[in-house]
Design a protein around this motif. Structure first.
Motif, mmCIF file in Angstrom:
data_model
loop_
_atom_site.group_PDB
_atom_site.id
_atom_site.type_symbol
_atom_site.label_atom_id
_atom_site.label_comp_id
_atom_site.label_asym_id
_atom_site.label_seq_id
_atom_site.Cartn_x
_atom_site.Cartn_y
_atom_site.Cartn_z
ATOM 1 N N LYS A 1 37.372 38.063 42.992
ATOM 2 C CA LYS A 1 38.323 39.167 43.147
ATOM 3 C C LYS A 1 39.275 38.907 44.308
ATOM 4 O O LYS A 1 40.469 39.223 44.234
ATOM 5 N N SER B 1 42.606 41.143 42.829
ATOM 6 C CA SER B 1 42.450 42.259 41.895
ATOM 7 C C SER B 1 40.999 42.698 41.846
ATOM 8 O O SER B 1 40.088 41.890 42.052
ATOM 9 N N GLY C 1 39.668 44.090 39.073
ATOM 10 C CA GLY C 1 39.549 44.411 37.662
ATOM 11 C C GLY C 1 38.240 43.979 37.036
ATOM 12 O O GLY C 1 37.291 43.571 37.717
#
Length: 313
Positions: free
Chosen positions: A193, A198, A200
């Protein structure tokens, strides 16, 4: 006589000091602990694991001109060619001090890694031709950005299989945004990440990492297993075997070594992940950073136990 090609591991070689709590952790007070010292460092750990499996392995790292440095070389040289380790008086040998809870999980870790900033791009460039025939390279993210970039570029130019193993979320940012030349990137969720910037879903993060140029990505999630994806389209997840954890330190490095042993032996990425998890399980069940009785027979036995028994043929 022609020199045998070797797996070259580039990166950290540290002294690991572990303090295991005997009572639950509380801020602001002292705790009774049991302390141990072992050889560590991601590249060094992967190198020792691979050496124990019977591979020809060389380690490129740096240690201080001190007792810790000599001890590390002595311990590592049983399984690895340590002639490419540089001794320096500019800094102390790297140390990694971990505080573990009663279950062996990390509470806090302190890393004194200033020594790796003494490794320059020119030094690595001069060493490269001396490494001899190379079958594959393992690179951790302990060295400065310029050195990491140089190694990736060399592997891309010479078409050498390259496995990058991340070290921490801050150090993953030392990787270039263009991962062309990286054959396998092995990382954990937090580090993946941090690289893509991100928070996500794992599938989206793996897709972004593949888009950055690596051919394959494996994201480890401890007890939650692993997820993997290849540019050719192969993707999947594997659940982790349930075991009693003695000490989690070194399990990620053990995974990387077991995975590499699998893919370099011709296994597909999914099966290589099983070898990685088998080796991680062995390390989780010992207080050492590398299992003290590790060899290929032990790895194969763990693979058979955790991934073959009860599986449909």
């Amino acid at each position: 006589m022609r020199q045998a090609a070797s797996i070259v591991c580039i990166g950290g070689a540290n002294v690991d000091r572990k303090a295991r709590l005997l009572t639950p952790f509380r801020l602001g007070t002292s705790h009774p602990v049991v302390t141990t010292q072992t050889a560590g460092g991601v590249a060094r750990n992967v190198a020792e694991n691979l050496g124990r499996f019977g591979h020809t392995v060389s380690l490129v790292s740096t240690v201080g001109d001190d007792r810790d440095g000599q001890w590390l070389i002595d311990v590592t040289s049983r399984y690895v060619n340590t002639s490419f380790i540089m001794r320096t008086s500019k800094a102390n040998t790297g140390t990694y001090t971990a505080v573990l809870d009663e279950c062996g999980e990390m509470v806090l870790a302190l890393a004194d890694m200033v020594i790796y900033d003494t490794v320059g791009k020119e030094w690595m460039k001069q060493r490269w031709p001396e490494l001899g025939p190379i079958s594959a390279v393992v690179l951790d993210t302990n060295f400065p950005k310029a050195v990491i970039r140089l190694v990736i570029e060399q592997c891309r130019q010479e078409d050498i299989p390259l496995c990058v193993v991340t070290v921490s979320a801050p150090k993953v940012k030392r990787l270039p945004s263009d991962l062309s030349g990286v054959t396998w990137l092995i990382t954990n969720e937090a580090e993946a990440k941090a690289f893509v910037g991100s928070d996500g879903h794992t599938d989206d993060i793996m897709e972004a990492i593949l888009h950055a140029g690596t051919k394959n990505v494996v994201i480890t999630s401890g007890a939650n297993g692993v997820a993997y994806a290849a540019k050719q389209g192969e993707t999947g997840t594997l659940a982790a075997p349930k075991v009693d954890v003695v000490d989690a330190t070194g399990a990620g490095d053990a995974f990387a070594a077991g995975f590499l042993h699998g893919v370099l032996g011709g296994r597909a990425i999914e099966d290589a992940c099983r070898f990685g998890m088998s080796n991680a399980v062995l390390t989780l069940q010992t207080a050492e950073t590398v299992h003290p009785a590790l060899n290929e027979h032990l790895l194969q036995a763990a693979y058979a136990r955790y991934f073959c028994e009860g599986r449909t043929k």
